[in-house]
Scaffold this motif. Structure first.
Motif, PDB file in Angstrom:
ATOM      1  N   ILE A 125     -16.886 -11.394 -13.695  1.00  0.00           N
ATOM      2  CA  ILE A 125     -17.616 -12.307 -12.809  1.00  0.00           C
ATOM      3  C   ILE A 125     -19.004 -12.641 -13.352  1.00  0.00           C
ATOM      4  O   ILE A 125     -19.854 -13.147 -12.626  1.00  0.00           O
ATOM      5  N   SER A 130     -22.313 -14.991 -11.262  1.00  0.00           N
ATOM      6  CA  SER A 130     -22.370 -16.417 -10.945  1.00  0.00           C
ATOM      7  C   SER A 130     -20.989 -17.025 -10.723  1.00  0.00           C
ATOM      8  O   SER A 130     -20.865 -18.066 -10.064  1.00  0.00           O
ATOM      9  N   THR A 131     -19.943 -16.408 -11.268  1.00  0.00           N
ATOM     10  CA  THR A 131     -18.600 -16.967 -11.115  1.00  0.00           C
ATOM     11  C   THR A 131     -17.841 -16.331  -9.956  1.00  0.00           C
ATOM     12  O   THR A 131     -16.655 -16.599  -9.770  1.00  0.00           O
ATOM     13  N   LEU A 132     -18.506 -15.499  -9.171  1.00  0.00           N
ATOM     14  CA  LEU A 132     -17.848 -14.811  -8.069  1.00  0.00           C
ATOM     15  C   LEU A 132     -17.891 -15.663  -6.799  1.00  0.00           C
ATOM     16  O   LEU A 132     -18.951 -15.859  -6.208  1.00  0.00           O
ATOM     17  N   ASP A 133     -16.737 -16.163  -6.385  1.00  0.00           N
ATOM     18  CA  ASP A 133     -16.625 -16.951  -5.150  1.00  0.00           C
ATOM     19  C   ASP A 133     -16.308 -15.978  -4.008  1.00  0.00           C
ATOM     20  O   ASP A 133     -15.193 -15.944  -3.472  1.00  0.00           O
ATOM     21  N   TRP A 134     -17.304 -15.208  -3.625  1.00  0.00           N
ATOM     22  CA  TRP A 134     -17.152 -14.096  -2.683  1.00  0.00           C
ATOM     23  C   TRP A 134     -16.539 -14.534  -1.355  1.00  0.00           C
ATOM     24  O   TRP A 134     -15.649 -13.880  -0.809  1.00  0.00           O
ATOM     25  N   ASP A 135     -16.999 -15.674  -0.853  1.00  0.00           N
ATOM     26  CA  ASP A 135     -16.580 -16.096   0.477  1.00  0.00           C
ATOM     27  C   ASP A 135     -15.159 -16.642   0.526  1.00  0.00           C
ATOM     28  O   ASP A 135     -14.648 -16.952   1.609  1.00  0.00           O
ATOM     29  N   SER A 136     -14.502 -16.753  -0.622  1.00  0.00           N
ATOM     30  CA  SER A 136     -13.115 -17.224  -0.657  1.00  0.00           C
ATOM     31  C   SER A 136     -12.109 -16.079  -0.807  1.00  0.00           C
ATOM     32  O   SER A 136     -10.903 -16.334  -0.864  1.00  0.00           O
ATOM     33  N   ALA A 154     -15.753 -12.505   3.148  1.00  0.00           N
ATOM     34  CA  ALA A 154     -16.995 -13.179   3.550  1.00  0.00           C
ATOM     35  C   ALA A 154     -17.713 -12.453   4.671  1.00  0.00           C
ATOM     36  O   ALA A 154     -18.916 -12.658   4.879  1.00  0.00           O
ATOM     37  N   HIS A 158     -22.705  -9.714   0.267  1.00  0.00           N
ATOM     38  CA  HIS A 158     -22.451 -10.021  -1.141  1.00  0.00           C
ATOM     39  C   HIS A 158     -22.910  -8.839  -1.999  1.00  0.00           C
ATOM     40  O   HIS A 158     -23.914  -8.182  -1.689  1.00  0.00           O
ATOM     41  N   LEU A 203      -7.724 -13.810  -4.695  1.00  0.00           N
ATOM     42  CA  LEU A 203      -8.788 -14.633  -5.246  1.00  0.00           C
ATOM     43  C   LEU A 203      -8.347 -16.094  -5.262  1.00  0.00           C
ATOM     44  O   LEU A 203      -7.153 -16.387  -5.150  1.00  0.00           O
ATOM     45  N   PRO A 204      -9.306 -17.025  -5.415  1.00  0.00           N
ATOM     46  CA  PRO A 204      -8.927 -18.439  -5.531  1.00  0.00           C
ATOM     47  C   PRO A 204      -7.972 -18.656  -6.697  1.00  0.00           C
ATOM     48  O   PRO A 204      -7.918 -17.860  -7.637  1.00  0.00           O
TER      49      PRO A 204
END
Length: 220
Positions: A125, A130-136, A154, A158, A203-204
């Motif tokens: 990540i 910066s590449t972590l889409d935590w809320d997804s 979410a 974080h 994950l997404p």
């Protein structure tokens, strides 16, 4: 311990200097207070601070499919796990397996009493996450085939926020680190003491970080 980086042939040989398990990490402070009150009603002591950070022996970490426990009243819980190795950050899935009888007397001791299962596959990540889409992210666990937990990550703080709070609570940690980032409520609102545990992070783009393990009583 060897971890595999998703989407590459890279393997990480990790030997973290510190293992920190964070508790009471929900963003909703009112919900945290309610949860603490619920636990207090069944004998679990109130934490000294929120979030709480438990500094444990890194030797508790394991990717094995079988873990040994001392008694019948232990249970797992799915958690997103932050792994820092060589200055790089990775996301994994883990289980904060805990001795629930001991938890009524000493939360830190109850966590230290059980191994901490960790999935072998991780996702990088970035150095700044910066590449972590935590809320997804979605986290799911099951015990003996029954869904035990399911919820949006979410709802949790974080990991960048947790790192700052952790440093204030236990001091700066400069070396390699494994940080369990907290969990979500139990669907049935009560602990289940099963033998087969499975957990995953969704994950997404369909990526799945998964791990499964069994528990067995330690021989005396």
């Amino acid at each position: 311990m060897i971890l595999n980086v998703s989407g590459s042939n890279e393997q990480l040989a990790i030997s973290p200097e510190r293992l920190i398990v964070a508790g009471y990490t929900a963003r909703d402070e009112a919900a945290v207070a309610e949860h603490i009150a619920e636990l207090e009603a069944i004998g679990v002591p109130r934490p000294a601070g929120v979030p709480a950070f438990y500094d444990l022996d890194p030797a508790l970490l394991t990717t094995d499919g079988v873990i040994e426990v001392d008694g019948p009243s232990t249970s797992g819980e799915v958690e997103p796990v932050l792994v820092r190795h060589g200055g790089r950050y990775f996301l994994a899935v883990g289980s904060d397996h805990t001795d629930r009888d001991l938890e009524r007397a000493d939360i830190a001791a109850s966590k230290a009493a059980c191994p901490k299962p960790l999935g072998e596959t991780v996702v990088e990540i970035g150095t700044g996450m910066s590449t972590l889409d935590w809320d997804s992210l979605t986290a799911v666990s099951s015990v003996d085939g029954w869904t035990y937990q399911k919820g949006a990550v979410a709802t949790l703080r974080h990991p960048a926020d947790l790192l700052e709070r952790m440093a204030a609570a236990v001091g700066e940690i400069s070396g390699d680190l494994v940080l369990f980032c907290g969990t979500m409520p139990l669907l049935r609102s009560e602990f289940t003491y099963g033998g087969y545990w499975r957990m995953h992070l969704e994950l997404p783009a369909g990526t799945l970080l998964a791990h499964a393990y069994e528990t067995k009583r330690r021989s005396l």
